[in-house]
Design a protein around this motif. Sequence first.
Motif, short mmCIF file in Angstrom:
data_model
loop_
_atom_site.label_atom_id
_atom_site.label_comp_id
_atom_site.label_asym_id
_atom_site.label_seq_id
_atom_site.Cartn_x
_atom_site.Cartn_y
_atom_site.Cartn_z
N VAL A 70 43.82 71.30 34.18
CA VAL A 70 43.79 71.53 32.73
C VAL A 70 42.34 71.58 32.27
CG1 VAL A 70 46.02 70.41 32.31
CG2 VAL A 70 43.93 69.05 32.23
N THR A 71 42.13 72.09 31.07
CA THR A 71 40.78 72.15 30.52
C THR A 71 40.45 70.94 29.64
OG1 THR A 71 41.60 73.46 28.66
CG2 THR A 71 40.75 74.66 30.58
N CYS A 72 41.46 70.19 29.26
CA CYS A 72 41.24 69.00 28.43
C CYS A 72 42.49 68.15 28.47
CB CYS A 72 40.90 69.39 26.99
SG CYS A 72 42.22 70.32 26.16
N GLY A 73 42.37 66.92 27.98
CA GLY A 73 43.54 66.07 27.83
C GLY A 73 43.94 65.30 29.07
N GLY A 74 43.26 65.49 30.17
CA GLY A 74 43.58 64.75 31.39
C GLY A 74 44.36 65.56 32.39
N GLY A 75 43.75 65.89 33.50
CA GLY A 75 44.42 66.66 34.55
C GLY A 75 44.06 66.10 35.91
N TYR A 76 44.20 66.88 36.92
CA TYR A 76 43.92 66.45 38.29
C TYR A 76 43.31 67.62 39.04
CZ TYR A 76 48.05 69.17 39.26
OH TYR A 76 48.94 70.19 39.32
N GLN A 77 42.68 67.30 40.13
CA GLN A 77 42.19 68.32 41.05
C GLN A 77 42.25 67.78 42.47
OE1 GLN A 77 37.61 67.39 39.59
NE2 GLN A 77 38.14 69.45 40.20
N LEU A 78 42.52 68.68 43.39
CA LEU A 78 42.68 68.35 44.80
C LEU A 78 41.60 69.02 45.62
CD1 LEU A 78 46.53 68.97 45.07
CD2 LEU A 78 45.45 66.76 45.34
N ASN A 79 41.38 68.48 46.80
CA ASN A 79 40.58 69.22 47.79
C ASN A 79 41.45 69.47 49.01
OD1 ASN A 79 40.71 66.82 49.23
ND2 ASN A 79 38.53 66.77 49.68
N LEU A 110 42.81 63.47 45.81
CA LEU A 110 43.17 63.81 44.44
C LEU A 110 42.36 62.94 43.49
CD1 LEU A 110 46.64 64.47 42.99
CD2 LEU A 110 45.23 62.69 41.96
N LYS A 111 41.89 63.52 42.40
CA LYS A 111 41.16 62.74 41.40
C LYS A 111 41.43 63.31 40.01
CE LYS A 111 36.74 65.25 41.63
NZ LYS A 111 35.29 65.11 41.86
N GLU A 112 41.22 62.46 39.02
CA GLU A 112 41.39 62.88 37.64
C GLU A 112 40.21 63.75 37.20
OE1 GLU A 112 41.66 59.19 35.63
OE2 GLU A 112 43.80 58.92 36.02
#
Length: 207
Positions: A70-79, A110-112
């Motif tokens: 997401v671009t705002c509001g809290g999301g996640y990203q993986l490697n 995974l991280k926020e």
Amino acid sequence: MSTGSYMIGNTSLDFQRGLDRQTLRTHGPIKADYIIKMKYGGSKDTVVQFLFYQPIRYQWRETEFFPCSVTCGGGYQLNSAECTDIRSNQTLTEHHCNSYPENTKPTPKLKECNMDPCRESDGFKEVMPYDHFQPLPRWEQGPWTQCSVSCGEGGGWQDRSVVCAEEDTHGQFSQVDEWKCTHSPRPVTRQTCNTFACPQWVAMEWS
């Protein structure tokens, strides 16, 4: 050949001659192909022993984190991880790294990310953790197909579809790229079925 160090094919080799053994050693890496020939003239209980270590050429390397969900509001990203030739630094297909049993693929991290609140015009006024605001993508399985056989030795098989799905803030699911689900094992898409023996005619005794 006397005890000492020798340079052969741009590789240094150490030879040691002892009372009961002869040792040829190199610390590597070997920069040429070698053919070792030995003339056997000892007793029957003579032991010839070769000890070598083959360095791992292909290794897993963790990638950078993928873009935030997401671009705002809290999301996640993986490697993820990619198989790399450590000599040429090139990325290869995974089967190169799978040939080494001790070469385990790293588990995706995974991280926020983008935890800042969205503007009121976007409909979000507070920061919420990603597992509340937007659940992690997960594998969704379709129903199993009909078994390919009704019975028989070895049985048959049946398939199902497996996709990575993501739930939005309105509870609607949509299919997304599979890398987003690599934080969990991918369900199997084929299984055996109807492995029991088929019924057979059996002749009974005459009345």
